[in-house]
Design a protein around this motif. Structure first.
Motif, mmCIF file in Angstrom:
data_model
loop_
_atom_site.group_PDB
_atom_site.id
_atom_site.type_symbol
_atom_site.label_atom_id
_atom_site.label_comp_id
_atom_site.label_asym_id
_atom_site.label_seq_id
_atom_site.Cartn_x
_atom_site.Cartn_y
_atom_site.Cartn_z
ATOM 1 N N PHE A 101 35.270 12.211 -57.962
ATOM 2 C CA PHE A 101 34.205 12.591 -58.894
ATOM 3 C C PHE A 101 34.036 14.111 -58.915
ATOM 4 C CE2 PHE A 101 29.818 13.806 -59.713
ATOM 5 C CZ PHE A 101 29.605 13.234 -60.957
ATOM 6 N N PHE A 102 33.876 14.722 -57.735
ATOM 7 C CA PHE A 102 33.645 16.167 -57.686
ATOM 8 C C PHE A 102 34.893 16.946 -58.092
ATOM 9 C CE2 PHE A 102 30.145 14.863 -54.791
ATOM 10 C CZ PHE A 102 29.121 15.492 -55.472
ATOM 11 N N PHE A 103 36.080 16.419 -57.754
ATOM 12 C CA PHE A 103 37.322 17.085 -58.124
ATOM 13 C C PHE A 103 37.433 17.198 -59.646
ATOM 14 C CE2 PHE A 103 41.853 17.003 -59.228
ATOM 15 C CZ PHE A 103 42.328 18.078 -58.498
ATOM 16 N N HIS A 104 37.191 16.083 -60.350
ATOM 17 C CA HIS A 104 37.318 16.086 -61.811
ATOM 18 C C HIS A 104 36.128 16.769 -62.481
ATOM 19 C CE1 HIS A 104 41.002 13.803 -62.635
ATOM 20 N NE2 HIS A 104 40.762 13.220 -61.480
ATOM 21 N N CYS A 105 34.955 16.689 -61.862
ATOM 22 C CA CYS A 105 33.784 17.377 -62.412
ATOM 23 C C CYS A 105 34.000 18.890 -62.398
ATOM 24 C CB CYS A 105 32.540 17.003 -61.614
ATOM 25 S SG CYS A 105 31.043 17.889 -62.122
ATOM 26 N N LEU A 149 28.068 20.145 -67.936
ATOM 27 C CA LEU A 149 27.796 18.830 -68.529
ATOM 28 C C LEU A 149 29.101 18.177 -68.989
ATOM 29 C CD1 LEU A 149 24.563 19.570 -70.622
ATOM 30 C CD2 LEU A 149 24.745 18.201 -68.527
ATOM 31 N N GLY A 150 29.989 18.987 -69.553
ATOM 32 C CA GLY A 150 31.293 18.456 -69.949
ATOM 33 C C GLY A 150 32.091 17.977 -68.755
ATOM 34 N N GLY A 151 32.030 18.717 -67.652
ATOM 35 C CA GLY A 151 32.721 18.299 -66.433
ATOM 36 C C GLY A 151 32.166 17.011 -65.872
ATOM 37 N N VAL A 152 30.837 16.878 -65.875
ATOM 38 C CA VAL A 152 30.202 15.650 -65.378
ATOM 39 C C VAL A 152 30.590 14.460 -66.251
ATOM 40 C CG1 VAL A 152 27.995 14.482 -65.053
ATOM 41 C CG2 VAL A 152 28.275 16.840 -64.266
ATOM 42 N N ALA A 153 30.533 14.646 -67.578
ATOM 43 C CA ALA A 153 30.886 13.553 -68.494
ATOM 44 C C ALA A 153 32.341 13.132 -68.301
ATOM 45 C CB ALA A 153 30.640 13.995 -69.936
ATOM 46 N N HIS A 154 33.232 14.105 -68.187
ATOM 47 C CA HIS A 154 34.651 13.805 -67.959
ATOM 48 C C HIS A 154 34.843 13.033 -66.660
ATOM 49 C CE1 HIS A 154 38.925 14.365 -67.264
ATOM 50 N NE2 HIS A 154 38.659 15.002 -66.138
ATOM 51 N N ASN A 202 42.646 12.015 -70.440
ATOM 52 C CA ASN A 202 43.053 13.265 -69.789
ATOM 53 C C ASN A 202 44.059 14.036 -70.626
ATOM 54 O OD1 ASN A 202 41.457 12.816 -67.534
ATOM 55 N ND2 ASN A 202 43.058 11.725 -66.445
ATOM 56 N N GLY A 203 45.069 13.316 -71.120
ATOM 57 C CA GLY A 203 46.136 13.981 -71.857
ATOM 58 C C GLY A 203 45.649 14.675 -73.109
ATOM 59 N N VAL A 204 44.793 13.982 -73.870
ATOM 60 C CA VAL A 204 44.282 14.573 -75.112
ATOM 61 C C VAL A 204 43.460 15.819 -74.810
ATOM 62 C CG1 VAL A 204 42.680 14.219 -77.032
ATOM 63 C CG2 VAL A 204 44.334 12.443 -76.443
ATOM 64 N N ILE A 205 42.573 15.732 -73.822
ATOM 65 C CA ILE A 205 41.720 16.875 -73.475
ATOM 66 C C ILE A 205 42.563 18.056 -73.008
ATOM 67 C CG2 ILE A 205 40.026 17.723 -71.805
ATOM 68 C CD1 ILE A 205 38.644 15.052 -71.937
ATOM 69 N N VAL A 206 43.482 17.797 -72.073
ATOM 70 C CA VAL A 206 44.277 18.882 -71.479
ATOM 71 C C VAL A 206 45.165 19.554 -72.519
ATOM 72 C CG1 VAL A 206 46.125 19.388 -69.851
ATOM 73 C CG2 VAL A 206 44.226 17.942 -69.148
ATOM 74 N N ILE A 207 45.890 18.757 -73.304
ATOM 75 C CA ILE A 207 46.823 19.324 -74.279
ATOM 76 C C ILE A 207 46.086 20.068 -75.383
ATOM 77 C CG2 ILE A 207 48.535 18.752 -76.041
ATOM 78 C CD1 ILE A 207 49.478 16.478 -74.230
ATOM 79 N N ILE A 254 49.231 19.063 -67.189
ATOM 80 C CA ILE A 254 49.776 18.233 -68.267
ATOM 81 C C ILE A 254 50.806 17.255 -67.706
ATOM 82 C CG2 ILE A 254 51.249 18.301 -70.324
ATOM 83 C CD1 ILE A 254 49.794 20.892 -71.105
ATOM 84 N N PHE A 255 51.656 17.730 -66.798
ATOM 85 C CA PHE A 255 52.686 16.860 -66.224
ATOM 86 C C PHE A 255 52.069 15.727 -65.407
ATOM 87 C CE2 PHE A 255 55.814 15.470 -63.143
ATOM 88 C CZ PHE A 255 56.970 15.385 -63.894
#
Length: 317
Positions: A101-105, A149-154, A202-207, A254-255
């Motif tokens: 959770f914290f890593f992706h936030c 907020l975007g990080g928490v939602a993700h 993840n892919g859509v957001i990152v790319i 991305i990879f």
């Protein structure tokens, strides 16, 4: 067979290496990196807060990046260091969820903050006269709050997908920390739909963000080259550095996240590079973004000089 009927309560982390000699060397190396990360980033935050001349949108965003860098390294490095000293490297199921959770936030907040920083440079170069009006304090605070907020939602989306899965079989992670791709592989059910949803998210957001940043910096660089002055020469150097950091962050990301979670021969190498870069980059960011900046160097020397004078002043009194 018995394990497959029992819910997993902990995961075993294989770590970076099984060699005791190499583990000792890595412990020293990553301890130095972790302490340097804290020292560099906390110094930057202190300098920005204490020096009124650094109370500008750019330095406000850089101070927030420094805070994110400290937070990012704290999520994974302490567990890595304890694992290098422990013969059995385990992490409880709930601790694993918290780490993910914290890593992706924090990673999500960093990605969105890089977008805000690119927008800040765009406004500063394309609308220099209106820059401070557009990027006023309220706007800056709102943008930074939006990145978190975007990080928490993700992160909520990521953990929500993982919590839908049953874990009752294998519990060995070929890594030194928990992450969604490796954890999903251990679920004792068909994970094709969950992998598809995770990769899509993840892919859509990152790319998209990576392409957006590249286009933004391309427009900025073209504008700078058309009207090159001494001030814009400095901006050119800053933008070039930021593009390098963006590529270092997004290409491995991305990879890892924008493809199916199948096992590939180079996965371990990419995982090590990605996680090592996620540890080293927070240490390098102060050097890349701010310690090369004359204003920040001056603020740091001023703050250090004030600390040296305080004991002398108190002694004379």
């Amino acid at each position: 067979q018995e394990n497959r009927t029992t819910a997993v309560t902990e995961f075993v982390l294989l770590g970076l290496t099984q060699s005791p000699a190499l583990q000792g060397i890595l412990f020293v190396v990553f301890t130095v990196i972790y302490l340097t990360t804290w020292l560099g980033n906390v110094t930057i935050i202190t300098a920005v807060i204490s020096d009124p001349q650094l109370h500008t949108p750019m330095y406000f965003l850089l101070a927030n990046l420094a805070f994110i860098d400290v937070s990012d390294s704290t999520v994974s490095v302490p567990k890595l260091l304890s694992g290098l000293l422990s013969p059995r490297k385990t992490i409880s199921f709930h601790e694993c969820l918290l780490q993910m959770f914290f890593f992706h936030c924090i990673a999500g907040a960093m990605v969105f903050l890089l977008v805000v920083m690119a927008a800040d440079r765009y406004v500063a170069i394309h609308k220099p006269l209106q820059y401070l009006t557009i990027m006023n304090r309220g706007v800056c605070v709102g943008l930074v709050a939006g990145t978190w907020l975007g990080g928490v939602a993700h992160s909520i989306v990521q953990i929500g997908l993982v919590l839908q899965l049953p874990f009752c079989g294998p519990n060995v992670l070929d890594n030194f920390y928990c992450d969604v791709p490796q954890v999903i592989k251990l679920a004792c059910t068909d994970t094709y739909l969950f992998e598809l949803l995770t990769v899509s998210h993840n892919g859509v957001i990152v790319i998209l963000i990576f392409l957006l940043l590249l286009m933004s910096y391309t427009v900025i660089l073209l504008k700078i080259r058309m009207h090159l002055t001494e001030g814009k020469r400095k901006a050119l150097s800053t933008c070039g550095t930021q593009i390098t950091v963006v590529c270092l962050i997004f290409v491995p990301c991305i990879f890892v996240y924008a493809r199916p979670f199948r096992k590939f021969p180079v996965d371990k190498v990419v995982s090590v590079l990605y996680t090592t870069h996620s540890i080293v980059t927070p240490m390098l960011n102060p050097l890349i973004y701010t310690l090369r900046n004359k204003d920040v160097k001056r603020a740091m020397k001023k703050a250090l000089g004030r600390r040296k004078l305080q004991p002398m002043g108190s002694g004379s009194q």
